[in-house]
Design a protein around this motif. Structure first.
Motif, short mmCIF file in Angstrom:
data_model
loop_
_atom_site.label_atom_id
_atom_site.label_comp_id
_atom_site.label_asym_id
_atom_site.label_seq_id
_atom_site.Cartn_x
_atom_site.Cartn_y
_atom_site.Cartn_z
N SER A 283 -47.31 -3.08 -6.29
CA SER A 283 -46.84 -4.37 -5.90
C SER A 283 -47.45 -5.52 -7.00
O SER A 283 -46.39 -6.28 -7.23
N VAL A 284 -48.57 -5.29 -7.37
CA VAL A 284 -48.92 -6.28 -8.62
C VAL A 284 -48.14 -6.16 -9.84
O VAL A 284 -47.63 -7.02 -10.21
N PHE A 285 -47.80 -5.14 -9.99
CA PHE A 285 -46.77 -4.80 -11.11
C PHE A 285 -45.40 -5.48 -11.06
O PHE A 285 -44.85 -6.21 -11.98
N ARG A 286 -44.85 -5.13 -9.94
CA ARG A 286 -43.36 -5.75 -9.61
C ARG A 286 -43.59 -7.28 -9.45
O ARG A 286 -42.42 -8.15 -9.74
N ALA A 287 -44.63 -7.83 -8.80
CA ALA A 287 -44.61 -9.29 -8.74
C ALA A 287 -44.68 -9.71 -10.08
O ALA A 287 -44.35 -11.00 -10.15
N GLY A 288 -45.43 -9.31 -10.99
CA GLY A 288 -45.50 -9.82 -12.40
C GLY A 288 -43.97 -10.01 -13.12
O GLY A 288 -43.85 -11.08 -13.52
N PHE A 289 -43.08 -9.16 -12.69
CA PHE A 289 -41.87 -9.02 -13.27
C PHE A 289 -41.14 -10.33 -12.46
O PHE A 289 -40.39 -10.98 -13.09
N GLU A 290 -41.10 -10.47 -11.22
CA GLU A 290 -40.34 -11.51 -10.61
C GLU A 290 -40.88 -12.73 -11.03
O GLU A 290 -40.12 -13.76 -11.05
N SER A 291 -42.04 -12.93 -11.03
CA SER A 291 -42.71 -14.47 -11.58
C SER A 291 -42.20 -14.76 -13.18
O SER A 291 -42.29 -15.70 -13.18
N ALA A 292 -42.04 -13.61 -13.86
CA ALA A 292 -41.59 -13.89 -15.22
C ALA A 292 -40.22 -14.21 -15.40
O ALA A 292 -39.68 -15.11 -16.09
N ARG A 293 -39.52 -13.77 -14.30
CA ARG A 293 -38.01 -13.82 -14.36
C ARG A 293 -37.52 -15.46 -14.04
O ARG A 293 -36.55 -15.73 -14.36
N ASP A 294 -38.20 -15.73 -12.95
CA ASP A 294 -37.86 -17.08 -12.28
C ASP A 294 -38.66 -18.36 -12.93
O ASP A 294 -39.90 -18.21 -12.81
#
Length: 313
Positions: A283-294
């Motif tokens: 969850s922490v890993f995927r949240a990082g991708f989402e926050s960098a994308r937007d």
């Protein structure tokens, strides 16, 4: 209009905030890490916390628990370099990080820690299970346990040292969250492999770690605020986080009320807690991708921080 600088606009439409950047590109690049990395977070944390549990078992005279925890630490320390090398793409990249010592680089320091813990755990296991240089093996086991907390938490320091908003802004909580998750997984794995009569310290570690993981996750999201907590609560990261909380909570309850007397209940509880710890890392890993994308999570978070600080940089 300045040349070569990405521009970001924020538009309000019917209560919905939409953010777009100049050229339609993200402000930050997404991390390049692949699926091996969150599993490396998990196995490295498992190895580090298990080495400490092994030493505690030995000091308490609980030899069976100590041996089981040592084997778990050896398994985690053996799998972790494989995952890391697989993500790096070429084995020589791992070797090249060991050619220098760079204290300012969490990746470099972490590679040294992983190598030291892996080597020390292997020597300790040889001494414990094969009787090869037993005194030296006990010293190696103590060294592995001393370095274990660093192995369990350095990966959190590594991701917090990036520009990814939900990682960097959670730099106070993520190392503690990773430590709690590591403790929970080490206690759960040892409980699965140890008879209930001798698994008491492992059960307590699993329950305490799982509960601390749940509390720290909520504390982190509250401190991040509504905006930066979003990536942890929606999309893939949100689904993984919800499953992690369910598995950890159920595992802790089952461990507390049934794991002491019934081995099947202890095994099931340990499996749930292990699953919760792994899902929390994902969850922490995927949240990082989402926050960098937007761009919204970068730009609006900066504006909120500047406003809160009274305009000071």
């Amino acid at each position: 209009m300045s040349q070569g600088r990405p521009q970001v606009s924020v538009v309000q439409r019917d209560g919905d905030t939409r953010t777009s950047s100049y050229y339609g590109r993200p402000v930050l690049k997404e991390p390049v890490w692949s699926w091996e990395v969150p599993w490396y977070f998990f196995t490295g944390g498992l190895a580090g916390a298990s080495s400490g549990l092994s030493l505690m078992g030995r000091l308490a005279g609980n030899e069976r628990l100590s041996r089981r925890a040592l084997l778990i630490a050896l398994a985690g320390a053996s799998v972790s370099p494989i995952l890391l090398i697989s993500d790096l793409g070429r084995p020589e990249r791992f070797y090249n990080m060991l050619r220098v010592m760079k204290p300012t680089s969490p990746m470099n320091v972490g590679t040294w820690i992983l190598s030291a813990v892996g080597g020390a755990t292997g020597i300790a296991a040889l001494g414990e299970h094969l009787g090869v240089f037993p005194r030296f093996g006990r010293l190696a086991g103590a060294l592995s346990a001393l370095l274990g907390p660093a192995l369990s938490t350095y990966t959190a320091v590594l991701i917090c040292d990036t520009s990814v908003p939900v990682w960097h802004e959670a730099r106070r909580e993520l190392p503690l969250l990773f430590a709690a998750s590591s403790a929970a997984s080490a206690g759960a794995a040892a409980t699965i492999l140890t008879p209930p009569g001798e698994a008491g310290p492992a059960r307590r570690l699993a329950i305490g770690g799982a509960l601390a993981e749940l509390v720290l996750t909520e504390t982190m999201k509250r401190r991040l605020g509504d905006l930066l907590a979003e990536p942890y609560e929606k999309g893939e990261a949100g689904r993984l986080g919800g499953l992690a909380r369910f598995a950890s909570g159920l595992g802790a309850a089952l461990m507390a009320f049934g794991g002491r007397r019934r081995r099947p209940a202890a095994v099931a509880a340990g499996a749930f807690i292990l699953a919760g710890a792994a899902l929390a890392r994902w969850s922490v890993f995927r949240a990082g991708f989402e926050s960098a994308r937007d761009p919204r999570y970068t730009v609006l978070a900066q504006r909120e921080r500047l406003s809160r600080d009274g305009g000071r940089g």
